[in-house]
Design a protein around this motif. Structure first.
Motif, PDB file in Angstrom:
ATOM      1  N   LEU A  30      35.404  43.445  36.515  1.00  0.00           N
ATOM      2  CA  LEU A  30      34.326  42.960  35.654  1.00  0.00           C
ATOM      3  C   LEU A  30      33.048  43.769  35.861  1.00  0.00           C
ATOM      4  O   LEU A  30      32.718  44.142  36.993  1.00  0.00           O
ATOM      5  CB  LEU A  30      34.045  41.481  35.946  1.00  0.00           C
ATOM      6  N   HIS A  31      32.359  43.994  34.758  1.00  0.00           N
ATOM      7  CA  HIS A  31      31.128  44.784  34.772  1.00  0.00           C
ATOM      8  C   HIS A  31      30.052  44.099  33.935  1.00  0.00           C
ATOM      9  O   HIS A  31      30.371  43.295  33.067  1.00  0.00           O
ATOM     10  CB  HIS A  31      31.343  46.138  34.078  1.00  0.00           C
ATOM     11  N   TYR A  32      28.797  44.477  34.173  1.00  0.00           N
ATOM     12  CA  TYR A  32      27.797  44.254  33.122  1.00  0.00           C
ATOM     13  C   TYR A  32      27.342  45.622  32.650  1.00  0.00           C
ATOM     14  O   TYR A  32      27.442  46.614  33.379  1.00  0.00           O
ATOM     15  CB  TYR A  32      26.648  43.343  33.558  1.00  0.00           C
ATOM     16  N   ILE A  49      36.612  44.994  31.957  1.00  0.00           N
ATOM     17  CA  ILE A  49      35.921  44.127  30.993  1.00  0.00           C
ATOM     18  C   ILE A  49      34.418  44.336  31.170  1.00  0.00           C
ATOM     19  O   ILE A  49      33.880  44.103  32.249  1.00  0.00           O
ATOM     20  CB  ILE A  49      36.264  42.634  31.217  1.00  0.00           C
ATOM     21  N   GLU A  50      33.759  44.789  30.142  1.00  0.00           N
ATOM     22  CA  GLU A  50      32.303  44.961  30.169  1.00  0.00           C
ATOM     23  C   GLU A  50      31.651  43.771  29.473  1.00  0.00           C
ATOM     24  O   GLU A  50      32.049  43.394  28.369  1.00  0.00           O
ATOM     25  CB  GLU A  50      31.878  46.246  29.442  1.00  0.00           C
ATOM     26  N   ILE A  51      30.664  43.190  30.138  1.00  0.00           N
ATOM     27  CA  ILE A  51      29.923  42.067  29.560  1.00  0.00           C
ATOM     28  C   ILE A  51      28.493  42.553  29.317  1.00  0.00           C
ATOM     29  O   ILE A  51      27.862  43.106  30.228  1.00  0.00           O
ATOM     30  CB  ILE A  51      29.915  40.858  30.528  1.00  0.00           C
ATOM     31  N   GLY A  57      34.718  42.399  40.992  1.00  0.00           N
ATOM     32  CA  GLY A  57      33.563  43.010  40.356  1.00  0.00           C
ATOM     33  C   GLY A  57      33.564  44.505  40.650  1.00  0.00           C
ATOM     34  O   GLY A  57      34.187  44.957  41.618  1.00  0.00           O
ATOM     35  N   HIS A  58      32.844  45.252  39.829  1.00  0.00           N
ATOM     36  CA  HIS A  58      32.685  46.686  40.082  1.00  0.00           C
ATOM     37  C   HIS A  58      32.120  46.910  41.487  1.00  0.00           C
ATOM     38  O   HIS A  58      32.492  47.830  42.190  1.00  0.00           O
ATOM     39  CB  HIS A  58      31.754  47.279  39.011  1.00  0.00           C
ATOM     40  N   SER A  59      31.207  46.003  41.885  1.00  0.00           N
ATOM     41  CA  SER A  59      30.588  46.113  43.217  1.00  0.00           C
ATOM     42  C   SER A  59      31.613  46.002  44.351  1.00  0.00           C
ATOM     43  O   SER A  59      31.449  46.626  45.399  1.00  0.00           O
ATOM     44  CB  SER A  59      29.528  45.026  43.379  1.00  0.00           C
ATOM     45  N   ILE A  64      26.422  47.496  41.583  1.00  0.00           N
ATOM     46  CA  ILE A  64      26.157  46.099  41.936  1.00  0.00           C
ATOM     47  C   ILE A  64      26.630  45.130  40.848  1.00  0.00           C
ATOM     48  O   ILE A  64      26.480  43.915  40.979  1.00  0.00           O
ATOM     49  CB  ILE A  64      24.667  45.827  42.263  1.00  0.00           C
ATOM     50  N   ASP A  65      27.171  45.669  39.755  1.00  0.00           N
ATOM     51  CA  ASP A  65      27.604  44.765  38.683  1.00  0.00           C
ATOM     52  C   ASP A  65      28.943  44.108  39.010  1.00  0.00           C
ATOM     53  O   ASP A  65      29.739  44.682  39.743  1.00  0.00           O
ATOM     54  CB  ASP A  65      27.663  45.506  37.328  1.00  0.00           C
ATOM     55  N   PRO A  66      29.196  42.896  38.498  1.00  0.00           N
ATOM     56  CA  PRO A  66      28.426  42.139  37.500  1.00  0.00           C
ATOM     57  C   PRO A  66      27.227  41.372  38.069  1.00  0.00           C
ATOM     58  O   PRO A  66      26.690  40.508  37.379  1.00  0.00           O
ATOM     59  CB  PRO A  66      29.475  41.180  36.930  1.00  0.00           C
TER      60      PRO A  66
HETATM   61 ZN   LIG Z   1      30.368  48.670  36.172  1.00  0.00          ZN
END
Ligand SMILES: [Zn+2]
Length: 262
Positions: A41-43, A105-107, A152-154, A162-164
């Motif tokens: 998961l990302h933002y 998944i990008e949010i 999370g990507h982090s 550091i995302d999400p």
């Molecule tokens: Zn990311």
């Protein structure tokens, strides 16, 4: 005359490819596994329009995109059987280059922005959380993804990403939708004991993080890289206190997680 016929027939045979039948029913192999093992998961750290442009026109992408608009569908940008470019340098559970083995998944969320009053975090919209939960549920069932491989990507790029982010509701996703990993309080309470914590050496504790999947070296000393991993872990499981240091609470969390997801 005969020679001409032979030459013509060679040319003709060379040009016409026979269409052979491919049979994928009679024999099937047992030795195989799913390509997809992780959901990441990302933002996006920018608004809807820039997110769409970046993820469709640039050299980064994700399989899915969840915008801020409640009535938008979940957009699929890359087919699941192809690699999207969302993870970059990454590792977890002894695997690196998680683009190969994950669905991204990008949010859409502005992430962390600087304001006059200091750093500002942007909460996710309720519709985004519900869409994310729906999508993860569907994908993890389809690919039989382990709860702790929803990350999370982090988690997979500590210190670099550091995302999400600290406002992503990991605990809520687990409690309300049964998605992802979270420790049970009974185990946490058991390990939240300074007498137990006291008998664990640095090496022992590092082994716990490695066992869970984090790319931590068991060296007996806390390196800068290890501190970034501790921060990534706290970002996921204790976002209110991201110290990058090992303490009793962090210890109890990793022990309780390993107890549950061994
Ligand atoms: Zn990311």
């Amino acid at each position: 005359m005969q020679l001409i016929i032979v030459v013509i027939s060679i040319i003709l045979t060379g040009c016409s490819m026979v269409n052979y039948e491919v049979d994928n029913v009679t024999y099937t192999a047992k030795g195989k596994n799913q390509r997809v093992k992780f959901i990441i998961l990302h933002y996006t750290a920018c608004d809807d329009k820039i997110s769409i442009d970046t993820l469709t026109k640039g050299n980064v992408s994700s399989h899915y995109l969840i915008t801020t608009h409640k009535w938008d569908p979940i957009f699929q940008l890359v087919p699941e059987n192809e690699r999207a470019w969302h993870a970059g340098i990454s590792s977890f559970q002894g695997r690196s280059n998680l683009n190969d083995t994950s669905i991204g998944i990008e949010i859409v969320n502005l992430g962390v922005s600087e304001t006059e009053g200091g750093l500002k975090l942007h909460p996710f919209h309720e519709s985004q959380i519900r869409k994310t939960a729906y999508l993860i549920k569907k994908l993890s069932k389809k690919y039989k993804i382990e709860p702790k491989n929803i990350l999370g990507h982090s988690d997979i790029s500590p210190g670099r990403k550091i995302d999400p982010g600290p406002l992503f509701p990991w605990e809520r996703l687990h409690r309300e939708f049964g998605i992802g990993a979270w420790y049970d309080s009974i185990d946490f309470n058991f390990y939240y004991d300074s007498a137990i914590f006291g008998i664990y050496s640095t090496e022992n504790i590092q082994s716990e993080f490695k066992r869970y999947g984090y790319d931590m070296e068991v060296s007996g000393e806390w390196s800068e890289k290890d501190k970034k991993i501790l921060k990534a872990f706290q970002l996921h499981f204790r976002p209110k206190n991201i110290s990058g240091e090992i303490d009793l609470e962090t210890f109890a969390m990793i022990k309780a997680l390993n107890h549950k997801y061994r």
